[in-house]
Design a protein around this motif. Structure first.
Motif, mmCIF file in Angstrom:
data_model
loop_
_atom_site.group_PDB
_atom_site.id
_atom_site.type_symbol
_atom_site.label_atom_id
_atom_site.label_comp_id
_atom_site.label_asym_id
_atom_site.label_seq_id
_atom_site.Cartn_x
_atom_site.Cartn_y
_atom_site.Cartn_z
ATOM 1 N N LYS A 13 -4.948 -6.270 54.675
ATOM 2 C CA LYS A 13 -6.080 -7.095 55.106
ATOM 3 C C LYS A 13 -7.371 -6.492 54.568
ATOM 4 O O LYS A 13 -7.437 -5.305 54.249
ATOM 5 C CB LYS A 13 -6.139 -7.179 56.642
ATOM 6 C CG LYS A 13 -4.872 -7.702 57.280
ATOM 7 C CD LYS A 13 -4.587 -9.130 56.881
ATOM 8 C CE LYS A 13 -3.329 -9.622 57.575
ATOM 9 N NZ LYS A 13 -2.864 -10.880 57.087
ATOM 10 N N PHE A 14 -8.404 -7.351 54.488
ATOM 11 C CA PHE A 14 -9.710 -6.934 53.985
ATOM 12 C C PHE A 14 -10.769 -7.130 55.053
ATOM 13 O O PHE A 14 -10.682 -8.052 55.869
ATOM 14 C CB PHE A 14 -10.087 -7.747 52.743
ATOM 15 C CG PHE A 14 -9.282 -7.381 51.525
ATOM 16 C CD1 PHE A 14 -9.754 -6.447 50.624
ATOM 17 C CD2 PHE A 14 -8.055 -7.966 51.299
ATOM 18 C CE1 PHE A 14 -9.013 -6.100 49.509
ATOM 19 C CE2 PHE A 14 -7.299 -7.627 50.186
ATOM 20 C CZ PHE A 14 -7.781 -6.694 49.287
ATOM 21 N N LEU A 15 -11.778 -6.257 55.005
ATOM 22 C CA LEU A 15 -12.861 -6.281 55.967
ATOM 23 C C LEU A 15 -14.170 -6.037 55.231
ATOM 24 O O LEU A 15 -14.252 -5.149 54.380
ATOM 25 C CB LEU A 15 -12.619 -5.167 56.993
ATOM 26 C CG LEU A 15 -13.450 -5.097 58.248
ATOM 27 C CD1 LEU A 15 -13.164 -6.302 59.156
ATOM 28 C CD2 LEU A 15 -13.141 -3.804 59.004
ATOM 29 N N TRP A 16 -15.185 -6.860 55.527
ATOM 30 C CA TRP A 16 -16.534 -6.600 55.022
ATOM 31 C C TRP A 16 -17.229 -5.647 55.992
ATOM 32 O O TRP A 16 -17.125 -5.825 57.206
ATOM 33 C CB TRP A 16 -17.361 -7.874 54.966
ATOM 34 C CG TRP A 16 -16.924 -8.944 54.030
ATOM 35 C CD1 TRP A 16 -16.503 -10.198 54.375
ATOM 36 C CD2 TRP A 16 -16.921 -8.914 52.598
ATOM 37 N NE1 TRP A 16 -16.217 -10.931 53.250
ATOM 38 C CE2 TRP A 16 -16.465 -10.166 52.141
ATOM 39 C CE3 TRP A 16 -17.239 -7.940 51.658
ATOM 40 C CZ2 TRP A 16 -16.338 -10.468 50.793
ATOM 41 C CZ3 TRP A 16 -17.103 -8.236 50.319
ATOM 42 C CH2 TRP A 16 -16.662 -9.490 49.885
ATOM 43 N N ALA A 17 -17.934 -4.665 55.473
ATOM 44 C CA ALA A 17 -18.795 -3.788 56.274
ATOM 45 C C ALA A 17 -20.231 -4.033 55.826
ATOM 46 O O ALA A 17 -20.485 -4.270 54.643
ATOM 47 C CB ALA A 17 -18.431 -2.327 56.063
ATOM 48 N N GLU A 18 -21.149 -3.991 56.752
ATOM 49 C CA GLU A 18 -22.568 -4.270 56.468
ATOM 50 C C GLU A 18 -23.088 -3.466 55.272
ATOM 51 O O GLU A 18 -23.856 -3.973 54.460
ATOM 52 C CB GLU A 18 -23.381 -3.942 57.715
ATOM 53 C CG GLU A 18 -24.866 -4.098 57.577
ATOM 54 C CD GLU A 18 -25.575 -3.655 58.837
ATOM 55 O OE1 GLU A 18 -26.672 -3.103 58.699
ATOM 56 O OE2 GLU A 18 -25.049 -3.844 59.953
ATOM 57 N N CYS A 19 -22.675 -2.211 55.179
ATOM 58 C CA CYS A 19 -23.143 -1.356 54.078
ATOM 59 C C CYS A 19 -22.104 -0.277 53.823
ATOM 60 O O CYS A 19 -21.128 -0.154 54.551
ATOM 61 C CB CYS A 19 -24.502 -0.744 54.415
ATOM 62 S SG CYS A 19 -24.495 0.248 55.920
ATOM 63 N N LEU B 184 -1.544 -6.998 63.616
ATOM 64 C CA LEU B 184 -1.889 -5.626 63.232
ATOM 65 C C LEU B 184 -1.604 -5.462 61.744
ATOM 66 O O LEU B 184 -0.460 -5.628 61.315
ATOM 67 C CB LEU B 184 -1.056 -4.603 64.009
ATOM 68 C CG LEU B 184 -1.460 -4.366 65.451
ATOM 69 C CD1 LEU B 184 -0.474 -3.417 66.122
ATOM 70 C CD2 LEU B 184 -2.862 -3.814 65.529
ATOM 71 N N PRO B 185 -2.625 -5.179 60.949
ATOM 72 C CA PRO B 185 -2.369 -4.979 59.519
ATOM 73 C C PRO B 185 -1.626 -3.678 59.270
ATOM 74 O O PRO B 185 -1.714 -2.740 60.055
ATOM 75 C CB PRO B 185 -3.771 -4.923 58.913
ATOM 76 C CG PRO B 185 -4.706 -4.682 60.021
ATOM 77 C CD PRO B 185 -4.029 -5.060 61.299
ATOM 78 N N LYS B 186 -0.893 -3.657 58.169
ATOM 79 C CA LYS B 186 -0.223 -2.418 57.753
ATOM 80 C C LYS B 186 -1.210 -1.540 56.966
ATOM 81 O O LYS B 186 -1.130 -0.320 57.009
ATOM 82 C CB LYS B 186 0.982 -2.750 56.898
ATOM 83 C CG LYS B 186 1.999 -3.628 57.629
ATOM 84 C CD LYS B 186 3.395 -3.227 57.330
ATOM 85 C CE LYS B 186 4.449 -4.050 57.998
ATOM 86 N NZ LYS B 186 4.138 -4.767 59.166
ATOM 87 N N ALA B 187 -2.111 -2.202 56.252
ATOM 88 C CA ALA B 187 -3.120 -1.492 55.466
ATOM 89 C C ALA B 187 -4.421 -2.279 55.536
ATOM 90 O O ALA B 187 -4.413 -3.497 55.727
ATOM 91 C CB ALA B 187 -2.664 -1.346 54.029
ATOM 92 N N LEU B 188 -5.526 -1.564 55.375
ATOM 93 C CA LEU B 188 -6.841 -2.180 55.476
ATOM 94 C C LEU B 188 -7.731 -1.677 54.346
ATOM 95 O O LEU B 188 -7.780 -0.475 54.079
ATOM 96 C CB LEU B 188 -7.474 -1.821 56.828
ATOM 97 C CG LEU B 188 -8.847 -2.383 57.136
ATOM 98 C CD1 LEU B 188 -8.802 -3.902 57.256
ATOM 99 C CD2 LEU B 188 -9.391 -1.772 58.422
ATOM 100 N N ILE B 189 -8.390 -2.615 53.684
ATOM 101 C CA ILE B 189 -9.390 -2.263 52.674
ATOM 102 C C ILE B 189 -10.735 -2.774 53.187
ATOM 103 O O ILE B 189 -10.887 -3.965 53.451
ATOM 104 C CB ILE B 189 -9.064 -2.867 51.300
ATOM 105 C CG1 ILE B 189 -7.769 -2.258 50.756
ATOM 106 C CG2 ILE B 189 -10.228 -2.655 50.323
ATOM 107 C CD1 ILE B 189 -7.297 -2.836 49.437
#
Length: 143
Positions: free
Chosen positions: A60-66, A105-110
């Motif tokens: 799965k992918f996640l945006w972070a503010e910075c 629940l993701p197995k991996a996260l970017i």
């Protein structure tokens, strides 16, 4: 084959929160983009190094503010195998947040730096995503 335009983070992720906490946002559009290009054998962007991910839905992918700084370097992406090193409510709370974001629940996260990804070129965005995918492959093989 026509390739989908690369994804951009939603504008609200870049806004500074009233409570000064960092904004995070799931990014399923990156997964869609990945499957149309880098993971698509019919695409000219296909990379066989990542072929094992074609049927794998646990990334799965996640945006972070910075981004953040580490050892004097700016970090714009981070790949991790999801593992909760907590117990009790702490673990339950962390798992609940992931399920709220991703439906599982993701197995991996970017996690990607939304500010950097808003301003970088298409080539730099692709290079960042591929770089993080290589980190995942390395982390997975060394476990």
């Amino acid at each position: 084959m026509r390739f989908m335009k690369r994804p951009y983070p939603p504008e609200w992720v870049l806004e500074i929160s009233d409570d000064m906490s960092m904004n995070f946002c799931p990014a399923p559009e990156i997964t869609d983009w990945l499957h149309q290009g880098i993971l698509n054998p019919e695409s000219n962007l296909f990379n066989e190094d990542h072929e094992h991910l074609i049927e794998h839905t646990g990334v799965k992918f996640l945006w972070a503010e910075c981004g953040f700084a580490k050892q004097g370097r700016d970090i714009h992406g981070q790949a991790e195998i999801v593992a909760f090193r907590a117990s009790g409510w702490q673990k339950d709370r962390q798992e609940a947040q992931m399920i709220k974001w991703f439906g599982e629940l993701p197995k991996a996260l970017i996690t990607l730096d939304a500010r950097y990804c808003t301003d970088c070129s298409d080539e730099d965005f692709m290079a960042l995503v591929e770089h993080e995918l290589y980190h995942l492959a390395h982390k997975h093989s060394s476990m």
